[in-house]
Structures are given as structure tokens and as C-alpha cells.
Scaffold this motif. Structure first.
Motif, PDB file in Angstrom:
ATOM      1  N   ASP A  72      10.234  -5.209   7.574  1.00  0.00           N
ATOM      2  CA  ASP A  72      10.490  -5.945   6.336  1.00  0.00           C
ATOM      3  C   ASP A  72      11.780  -5.467   5.673  1.00  0.00           C
ATOM      4  O   ASP A  72      12.569  -6.270   5.167  1.00  0.00           O
ATOM      5  CB  ASP A  72       9.312  -5.785   5.368  1.00  0.00           C
ATOM      6  CG  ASP A  72       8.064  -6.515   5.836  1.00  0.00           C
ATOM      7  OD1 ASP A  72       8.193  -7.414   6.698  1.00  0.00           O
ATOM      8  OD2 ASP A  72       6.965  -6.183   5.348  1.00  0.00           O
ATOM      9  N   ARG A  73      12.017  -4.139   5.678  1.00  0.00           N
ATOM     10  CA  ARG A  73      13.234  -3.590   5.083  1.00  0.00           C
ATOM     11  C   ARG A  73      14.465  -4.080   5.840  1.00  0.00           C
ATOM     12  O   ARG A  73      15.454  -4.499   5.240  1.00  0.00           O
ATOM     13  CB  ARG A  73      13.159  -2.066   5.100  1.00  0.00           C
ATOM     14  CG  ARG A  73      14.352  -1.384   4.449  1.00  0.00           C
ATOM     15  CD  ARG A  73      14.252   0.126   4.508  1.00  0.00           C
ATOM     16  NE  ARG A  73      14.046   0.649   5.843  1.00  0.00           N
ATOM     17  CZ  ARG A  73      15.007   0.805   6.767  1.00  0.00           C
ATOM     18  NH1 ARG A  73      16.244   0.452   6.490  1.00  0.00           N
ATOM     19  NH2 ARG A  73      14.736   1.290   7.960  1.00  0.00           N
ATOM     20  N   LEU A  74      14.395  -4.085   7.185  1.00  0.00           N
ATOM     21  CA  LEU A  74      15.529  -4.550   7.984  1.00  0.00           C
ATOM     22  C   LEU A  74      15.798  -6.032   7.774  1.00  0.00           C
ATOM     23  O   LEU A  74      16.951  -6.465   7.715  1.00  0.00           O
ATOM     24  CB  LEU A  74      15.282  -4.256   9.460  1.00  0.00           C
ATOM     25  CG  LEU A  74      15.350  -2.783   9.871  1.00  0.00           C
ATOM     26  CD1 LEU A  74      14.880  -2.614  11.304  1.00  0.00           C
ATOM     27  CD2 LEU A  74      16.749  -2.238   9.687  1.00  0.00           C
ATOM     28  N   LYS A  75      14.736  -6.815   7.656  1.00  0.00           N
ATOM     29  CA  LYS A  75      14.925  -8.251   7.400  1.00  0.00           C
ATOM     30  C   LYS A  75      15.628  -8.470   6.072  1.00  0.00           C
ATOM     31  O   LYS A  75      16.518  -9.310   5.950  1.00  0.00           O
ATOM     32  CB  LYS A  75      13.574  -8.966   7.403  1.00  0.00           C
ATOM     33  CG  LYS A  75      13.004  -9.220   8.758  1.00  0.00           C
ATOM     34  CD  LYS A  75      11.680  -9.951   8.632  1.00  0.00           C
ATOM     35  CE  LYS A  75      11.042 -10.205   9.971  1.00  0.00           C
ATOM     36  NZ  LYS A  75       9.734 -10.867   9.830  1.00  0.00           N
ATOM     37  N   LYS A  76      15.220  -7.706   5.057  1.00  0.00           N
ATOM     38  CA  LYS A  76      15.828  -7.860   3.741  1.00  0.00           C
ATOM     39  C   LYS A  76      17.299  -7.451   3.776  1.00  0.00           C
ATOM     40  O   LYS A  76      18.154  -8.128   3.213  1.00  0.00           O
ATOM     41  CB  LYS A  76      15.061  -7.034   2.708  1.00  0.00           C
ATOM     42  CG  LYS A  76      15.571  -7.226   1.320  1.00  0.00           C
ATOM     43  CD  LYS A  76      14.779  -6.436   0.310  1.00  0.00           C
ATOM     44  CE  LYS A  76      15.376  -6.677  -1.064  1.00  0.00           C
ATOM     45  NZ  LYS A  76      14.889  -5.795  -2.060  1.00  0.00           N
ATOM     46  N   GLU A  77      17.606  -6.340   4.445  1.00  0.00           N
ATOM     47  CA  GLU A  77      18.998  -5.900   4.548  1.00  0.00           C
ATOM     48  C   GLU A  77      19.847  -6.939   5.273  1.00  0.00           C
ATOM     49  O   GLU A  77      20.957  -7.244   4.846  1.00  0.00           O
ATOM     50  CB  GLU A  77      19.064  -4.565   5.290  1.00  0.00           C
ATOM     51  CG  GLU A  77      18.585  -3.383   4.493  1.00  0.00           C
ATOM     52  CD  GLU A  77      18.591  -2.097   5.310  1.00  0.00           C
ATOM     53  OE1 GLU A  77      19.110  -2.118   6.445  1.00  0.00           O
ATOM     54  OE2 GLU A  77      18.068  -1.095   4.814  1.00  0.00           O
ATOM     55  N   GLU A 131       0.697   3.800  11.879  1.00  0.00           N
ATOM     56  CA  GLU A 131       1.939   3.546  12.592  1.00  0.00           C
ATOM     57  C   GLU A 131       2.319   2.062  12.520  1.00  0.00           C
ATOM     58  O   GLU A 131       3.484   1.718  12.310  1.00  0.00           O
ATOM     59  CB  GLU A 131       1.796   3.985  14.046  1.00  0.00           C
ATOM     60  CG  GLU A 131       3.066   3.854  14.846  1.00  0.00           C
ATOM     61  CD  GLU A 131       2.896   4.345  16.281  1.00  0.00           C
ATOM     62  OE1 GLU A 131       3.708   3.914  17.116  1.00  0.00           O
ATOM     63  OE2 GLU A 131       1.968   5.123  16.542  1.00  0.00           O
ATOM     64  N   ASN A 132       1.333   1.178  12.652  1.00  0.00           N
ATOM     65  CA  ASN A 132       1.602  -0.253  12.536  1.00  0.00           C
ATOM     66  C   ASN A 132       2.091  -0.617  11.146  1.00  0.00           C
ATOM     67  O   ASN A 132       2.998  -1.434  10.991  1.00  0.00           O
ATOM     68  CB  ASN A 132       0.363  -1.062  12.890  1.00  0.00           C
ATOM     69  CG  ASN A 132       0.105  -1.113  14.372  1.00  0.00           C
ATOM     70  OD1 ASN A 132       0.993  -0.853  15.164  1.00  0.00           O
ATOM     71  ND2 ASN A 132      -1.116  -1.434  14.757  1.00  0.00           N
ATOM     72  N   ILE A 133       1.502  -0.015  10.122  1.00  0.00           N
ATOM     73  CA  ILE A 133       1.932  -0.287   8.740  1.00  0.00           C
ATOM     74  C   ILE A 133       3.365   0.194   8.546  1.00  0.00           C
ATOM     75  O   ILE A 133       4.185  -0.496   7.935  1.00  0.00           O
ATOM     76  CB  ILE A 133       0.957   0.364   7.742  1.00  0.00           C
ATOM     77  CG1 ILE A 133      -0.391  -0.351   7.789  1.00  0.00           C
ATOM     78  CG2 ILE A 133       1.526   0.343   6.331  1.00  0.00           C
ATOM     79  CD1 ILE A 133      -1.491   0.327   7.005  1.00  0.00           C
ATOM     80  N   ALA A 134       3.680   1.394   9.055  1.00  0.00           N
ATOM     81  CA  ALA A 134       5.037   1.922   8.926  1.00  0.00           C
ATOM     82  C   ALA A 134       6.042   1.022   9.635  1.00  0.00           C
ATOM     83  O   ALA A 134       7.133   0.750   9.110  1.00  0.00           O
ATOM     84  CB  ALA A 134       5.090   3.343   9.479  1.00  0.00           C
ATOM     85  N   LEU A 135       5.707   0.555  10.841  1.00  0.00           N
ATOM     86  CA  LEU A 135       6.606  -0.344  11.573  1.00  0.00           C
ATOM     87  C   LEU A 135       6.806  -1.659  10.841  1.00  0.00           C
ATOM     88  O   LEU A 135       7.910  -2.203  10.798  1.00  0.00           O
ATOM     89  CB  LEU A 135       6.065  -0.594  12.981  1.00  0.00           C
ATOM     90  CG  LEU A 135       6.185   0.570  13.958  1.00  0.00           C
ATOM     91  CD1 LEU A 135       5.439   0.252  15.243  1.00  0.00           C
ATOM     92  CD2 LEU A 135       7.642   0.878  14.243  1.00  0.00           C
TER      93      LEU A 135
END
Length: 143
Positions: free
Chosen positions: A127-132, A118-122
Motif C-alpha cells: 500500500d505504501r509503495l502504491k501511494k508513493e 508477515e502478510n499484514i506487513a507485506l
């Protein structure tokens, strides 16, 4: 404290004490810069304050003796060693803490595979949101 404690696998109190040692030594190093500036301005400070502010007397050394690298390093090392010994003495009671009360079956703090996944998924989602958001910021900046 948490990062240092988890990295070195030590208690929070011990990590806090080590952090205290580091900050105290940084204070000693930066403190000598401030002391030198005050020593240079001491006569002017007394003149401006009309004699109300008097600095404590300095050791009976000439200016040239105080400027010697060996004298400055001895002073800094003496302060750093004294602070380190004091902090280590302050950590001494940590040797007597009984940590058996934390090892009961209901108090198992070991992360399970589900929590790790769960921590890895979060983290991946963050990271995806930061990139977007970074891409959107560039779009706004140039268009």
C-alpha cells in the motif's frame, strides 16, 4: 474459485462448479440477445450465403408470440434451470471425496500468527509503495 471457495469455506472443485453455474447463466442471458439478432437477420444470412447457411427451424410461434415477455422468460428460466441441474449433477461426486487424508499432523495448513503478521506487513508495504508511485505519477503528469 479461490476467492469464492475461501469466502464460503468450500472446496475448490465446488467453487469452480458454482462459478460454472454463474457463467452458464450469464451465457444464457447474453445468448438470447444473440439469438434474437440472428433471427432478425436469418433471411438475409440465407440470401448472402446463397442458401448454404440455413438456420435451424424455430418453434411454430408467430413473431408476436415469440416477442411475449412470458415466452422469453420461460425460455431463459428453462435454460438456466437445466444448466443449474446439470452442474449440480456434475458436483454430485464431490459428496464421495474422503477428506480425512488432508487432516494428518504433517499436513496442517492453518496459518500461524507469524504468517498472518508477515502478510499484514507485506500488504502495508505494498500500500505504501502504491501511494508513493501514485504521487510520482501525478508529479510527472503536471510538471
Amino acid at each position: 474459485d479461490i476467492y469464492l471457495g475461501s469466502t464460503l469455506m468450500i472446496s475448490t472443485m465446488c467453487a469452480a462448479a458454482i462459478g460454472n453455474i454463474v457463467s452458464d447463466i450469464a451465457g444464457v442471458v447474453s445468448g438470447t440477445i444473440i439469438e434474437d439478432a440472428v433471427a432478425r437477420w436469418s433471411k438475409r444470412i440465407e440470401t448472402i450465403s446463397g442458401g448454404r447457411v440455413k438456420l435451424p427451424p424455430l418453434p411454430k410461434l408467430t413473431y408476436d408470440q415469440r416477442a411475449l415477455r412470458s415466452v422469453r422468460l420461460s425460455s431463459q428460466f428453462g435454460c438456466a434451470i437445466g444448466l443449474t441441474i446439470g452442474c449440480c449433477l456434475g458436483m454430485f461426486p464431490l459428496l464421495f471425496f474422503d477428506d480425512h487424508h488432508n487432516k494428518g499432523p504433517a499436513d496442517n495448513n492453518t496459518p500461524t500468527n507469524e504468517i498472518i503478521e508477515e502478510n499484514i506487513a507485506l500488504k502495508n508495504q505494498l500500500d505504501r509503495l502504491k501511494k508513493e508511485n501514485a504521487d510520482k505519477m501525478w508529479d510527472r503528469a503536471y510538471y
